[in-house]
Design a protein around this motif. Structure first.
Motif, PDB file in Angstrom:
ATOM      1  N   ASN A 209       8.861 -26.732 -28.391  1.00 13.00           N
ATOM      2  CA  ASN A 209      10.081 -26.052 -27.959  1.00 13.00           C
ATOM      3  C   ASN A 209      10.885 -25.611 -29.174  1.00 13.00           C
ATOM      4  O   ASN A 209      11.050 -26.394 -30.126  1.00 13.00           O
ATOM      5  CB  ASN A 209      10.948 -26.973 -27.100  1.00 13.00           C
ATOM      6  N   ASN A 210      11.383 -24.377 -29.131  1.00  8.20           N
ATOM      7  CA  ASN A 210      12.240 -23.854 -30.195  1.00  8.20           C
ATOM      8  C   ASN A 210      13.516 -23.285 -29.592  1.00  8.20           C
ATOM      9  O   ASN A 210      13.494 -22.710 -28.503  1.00  8.20           O
ATOM     10  CB  ASN A 210      11.532 -22.747 -30.975  1.00  8.20           C
ATOM     11  N   ARG A 211      14.615 -23.466 -30.310  1.00  3.08           N
ATOM     12  CA  ARG A 211      15.882 -22.858 -29.927  1.00  3.08           C
ATOM     13  C   ARG A 211      16.590 -22.366 -31.176  1.00  3.08           C
ATOM     14  O   ARG A 211      16.662 -23.087 -32.182  1.00  3.08           O
ATOM     15  CB  ARG A 211      16.779 -23.849 -29.185  1.00  3.08           C
ATOM     16  N   SER A 212      17.099 -21.140 -31.102  1.00  2.00           N
ATOM     17  CA  SER A 212      17.876 -20.562 -32.202  1.00  2.00           C
ATOM     18  C   SER A 212      19.205 -20.078 -31.645  1.00  2.00           C
ATOM     19  O   SER A 212      19.238 -19.275 -30.704  1.00  2.00           O
ATOM     20  CB  SER A 212      17.135 -19.388 -32.846  1.00  2.00           C
ATOM     21  N   SER A 248      23.347 -15.360 -38.652  1.00  3.79           N
ATOM     22  CA  SER A 248      23.095 -16.754 -38.968  1.00  3.79           C
ATOM     23  C   SER A 248      22.388 -17.393 -37.785  1.00  3.79           C
ATOM     24  O   SER A 248      22.815 -17.247 -36.635  1.00  3.79           O
ATOM     25  CB  SER A 248      24.407 -17.485 -39.266  1.00  3.79           C
ATOM     26  N   SER A 249      21.299 -18.110 -38.055  1.00  9.55           N
ATOM     27  CA  SER A 249      20.507 -18.745 -37.002  1.00  9.55           C
ATOM     28  C   SER A 249      20.429 -20.243 -37.251  1.00  9.55           C
ATOM     29  O   SER A 249      19.902 -20.688 -38.267  1.00  9.55           O
ATOM     30  CB  SER A 249      19.095 -18.141 -36.972  1.00  9.55           C
ATOM     31  N   LYS A 250      21.001 -21.035 -36.322  1.00  9.64           N
ATOM     32  CA  LYS A 250      20.896 -22.490 -36.377  1.00  9.64           C
ATOM     33  C   LYS A 250      19.767 -22.906 -35.448  1.00  9.64           C
ATOM     34  O   LYS A 250      19.814 -22.621 -34.247  1.00  9.64           O
ATOM     35  CB  LYS A 250      22.216 -23.133 -35.970  1.00  9.64           C
ATOM     36  N   GLU A 277      15.321 -29.391 -41.504  1.00 11.35           N
ATOM     37  CA  GLU A 277      16.069 -29.350 -42.754  1.00 11.35           C
ATOM     38  C   GLU A 277      15.150 -29.567 -43.947  1.00 11.35           C
ATOM     39  O   GLU A 277      15.295 -28.900 -44.988  1.00 11.35           O
ATOM     40  CB  GLU A 277      17.173 -30.404 -42.741  1.00 11.35           C
ATOM     41  N   SER A 278      14.192 -30.473 -43.819  1.00 14.67           N
ATOM     42  CA  SER A 278      13.256 -30.725 -44.915  1.00 14.67           C
ATOM     43  C   SER A 278      12.328 -29.541 -45.159  1.00 14.67           C
ATOM     44  O   SER A 278      11.774 -29.386 -46.245  1.00 14.67           O
ATOM     45  CB  SER A 278      12.425 -31.980 -44.627  1.00 14.67           C
ATOM     46  N   LEU A 279      12.169 -28.688 -44.128  1.00 16.53           N
ATOM     47  CA  LEU A 279      11.321 -27.492 -44.256  1.00 16.53           C
ATOM     48  C   LEU A 279      12.131 -26.266 -44.682  1.00 16.53           C
ATOM     49  O   LEU A 279      11.564 -25.186 -44.867  1.00 16.53           O
ATOM     50  CB  LEU A 279      10.625 -27.193 -42.913  1.00 16.53           C
ATOM     51  N   GLY A 280      13.452 -26.449 -44.820  1.00 22.32           N
ATOM     52  CA  GLY A 280      14.315 -25.324 -45.187  1.00 22.32           C
ATOM     53  C   GLY A 280      14.525 -24.343 -44.058  1.00 22.32           C
ATOM     54  O   GLY A 280      14.857 -23.174 -44.294  1.00 22.32           O
ATOM     55  N   LEU A 281      14.377 -24.800 -42.793  1.00 21.64           N
ATOM     56  CA  LEU A 281      14.471 -23.906 -41.637  1.00 21.64           C
ATOM     57  C   LEU A 281      15.571 -24.303 -40.661  1.00 21.64           C
ATOM     58  O   LEU A 281      15.651 -23.755 -39.570  1.00 21.64           O
ATOM     59  CB  LEU A 281      13.121 -23.883 -40.888  1.00 21.64           C
ATOM     60  N   LEU A 282      16.420 -25.270 -41.046  1.00 19.44           N
ATOM     61  CA  LEU A 282      17.473 -25.700 -40.135  1.00 19.44           C
ATOM     62  C   LEU A 282      18.480 -24.577 -39.894  1.00 19.44           C
ATOM     63  O   LEU A 282      18.910 -24.358 -38.758  1.00 19.44           O
ATOM     64  CB  LEU A 282      18.183 -26.933 -40.706  1.00 19.44           C
ATOM     65  N   PHE A 318      13.639  -5.934 -41.262  1.00 22.17           N
ATOM     66  CA  PHE A 318      13.873  -7.088 -40.410  1.00 22.17           C
ATOM     67  C   PHE A 318      13.050  -8.281 -40.897  1.00 22.17           C
ATOM     68  O   PHE A 318      11.891  -8.137 -41.300  1.00 22.17           O
ATOM     69  CB  PHE A 318      13.504  -6.788 -38.960  1.00 22.17           C
ATOM     70  N   SER A 319      13.651  -9.461 -40.854  1.00 18.22           N
ATOM     71  CA  SER A 319      12.939 -10.673 -41.251  1.00 18.22           C
ATOM     72  C   SER A 319      13.426 -11.852 -40.433  1.00 18.22           C
ATOM     73  O   SER A 319      14.579 -11.889 -39.998  1.00 18.22           O
ATOM     74  CB  SER A 319      13.145 -10.964 -42.742  1.00 18.22           C
ATOM     75  N   ASN A 320      12.536 -12.797 -40.185  1.00 18.57           N
ATOM     76  CA  ASN A 320      12.851 -14.019 -39.461  1.00 18.57           C
ATOM     77  C   ASN A 320      11.961 -15.123 -40.014  1.00 18.57           C
ATOM     78  O   ASN A 320      10.772 -15.172 -39.730  1.00 18.57           O
ATOM     79  CB  ASN A 320      12.602 -13.828 -37.963  1.00 18.57           C
TER      80      ASN A 320
END
Length: 437
Positions: A209-212, A248-250, A277-282, A318-320
């Protein structure tokens, strides 16, 4: 005034209560979803043409429309306050090399108010900008009996709340700016199915599951120029520019062991939260590409108009960082719209249909999405009618759009869609001088 506000709220309630699936397009899987807002019903009924502005409709794509001269038909010092609300019902047929399916969605598209203040004018409102809504399945290549390898599901989208100002520099030239606050969230899940040596489904499957949660600011600049050519023809031009901005994407991500019943019900047995957070994606940034449009047309005021408009977007920027795929890339987007309207007799006292506005147009668009080296393009034709409602040139606008998006090449999906659109454009006098104290 109260009666017209009641009409607006009834329209919004009816649209919302019928359904709010945003979109049913499988292409909303990519980026921040499929572009939902493409102009008002009046714009879309003319193929998406947005260069034409007048004093009884709000043009939400060009903030220069908030200012400008009043039409002669409104009379004297009249400065109408304008309301608008719109929605769409979409019926889609999905077609691939292996089969076809049908889907539908109903959405609220926009709600806005525009208020004149001398040479100034301002507007504000709310609109869903992109939509995510898909349910996809992929088959396991190790089996020939149609066993599912993955199930993908997504929902959500990006919304815009805006506040805009326009200023009439001369009788012919107006400029404007919209300040837009973007907000929303995107949620998606992916179930990976596994099978034992006998081809039976394993007891436990894995679901990610992912949420942004998205937020950010951007601006849209607009210009509108009108001038008479000879005694009865009017030249109309317009341009808009939206600079590049960031969202900004949390982000959140979890992985669950689940049991899937024969009816498709999913029951989570154990869930692990991933340390992004450890992956730099938080917290990540998404680039919203810059966009530029320009167009011109000619017509006879209050009688007919025809024009052409082009739009360009630097979608390649565009980038994500959270979602990547080697099969997908983004290229610069471009579109062209051709359309216009015709009014038999705007001030007819004997025929209701002669006062109606008849619209038509077509558009072609490269969406900027490239999958398996196939550009995802869209083509559509549209028709519409503006029907007088009440007094002071208020109207109900109906639109019909038929089109095609995507391709069946490279095992992709082609969408054949029919969009039914409706809006209310309501006008009233708020700042009229009293003749008597």
């Amino acid at each position: 005034m109260i009666k017209k506000l009641v009409l607006v709220f009834i329209a919004v309630f009816a649209i919302n209560s019928y359904g709010q699936e945003g979109t049913a397009s499988p292409y909303s899987f990519y980026g921040i979803g499929s572009l939902k807002f493409k102009g008002t019903v009046e714009n879309r009924s003319m193929g998406g043409l947005s260069i034409y502005t007048d004093s009884i409709h709000i043009n939400l794509r060009n903030p220069a429309s908030y200012a400008g001269k009043n039409l002669d038909m409104l009379g004297g010092e009249s400065r109408p306050v304008k309301f608008t609300v719109g929605g769409t019902y979409s019926d889609i047929k999905l077609k691939s090399n292996s089969g076809s399916a049908k889907a539908s969605s109903t959405t609220f598209d926009y709600l806005a108010l525009s208020i004149p203040m001398g040479k100034f004018g301002f507007g504000f409102g709310l609109l869903p900008y992109t939509s995510v809504g898909y349910k996809l399945e992929s088959l396991d290549d190790n089996y020939t009996d149609g066993r599912i390898s993955n199930k993908f599901k997504g929902e959500g989208g990006l919304n815009k709340a805006f506040l805009g100002f326009g200023y009439q520099i001369t009788d012919e030239l107006s400029v404007g700016i919209d300040a837009q606050y973007n907000f929303g969230n995107i949620q998606n899940s992916n179930i990976a199915f596994t099978y034992d040596d006998d081809g039976n489904s394993a007891q436990y499957q894995t679901r990610e599951n992912n949420r942004s949660d998205l937020s950010g600011l951007n601006v849209n600049l607009g210009l509108s120029y009108k001038t008479m050519i000879g005694s009865d023809l009017e030249l109309v031009t317009g341009a808009t520019y939206t600079p590049q901005s960031n969202l900004s994407s949390k982000n959140e991500r979890s992985v669950s062991a689940i049991i899937v019943s024969s009816t498709g019900t999913e029951t989570a047995v154990n869930t692990i939260e991933i340390d992004l957070e450890s992956l730099g994606l938080l917290e990540t940034d998404l680039v919203l590409p810059s966009k530029f449009s320009i167009g011109a047309g000619i017509g006879k005021p209050r009688k007919w108009f025809v024009g052409i408009e082009s739009e360009y977007q630097k979608t390649s920027n565009f980038s994500n960082d959270l979602y990547t795929s080697t099969a997908v890339k983004y290229e610069n987007a471009a579109s062209v719209s051709i359309g216009g309207f015709y009014i038999p007799q705007y001030n007819s006292f004997t025929s209701y249909l002669k006062r109606a506005v008849y619209r038509a147009g077509l558009h072609y668009e490269n969406t900027g999405l490239n999958i398996e080296n196939e550009s995802i393009n869209e083509f559509g034709i549209s028709f519409g009618v503006g029907l007088p409602v009440g007094s002071f040139f208020s109207n109900a606008n109906l639109g019909l759009e038929l089109g095609k998006r995507g391709t069946t090449n490279s095992n992709l999906i082609q969408e054949n869609f029919i969009n039914f659109q409706i809006s209310l454009s309501l006008n009233d006098r708020w700042f009229q001088k009293r003749k008597y104290d």
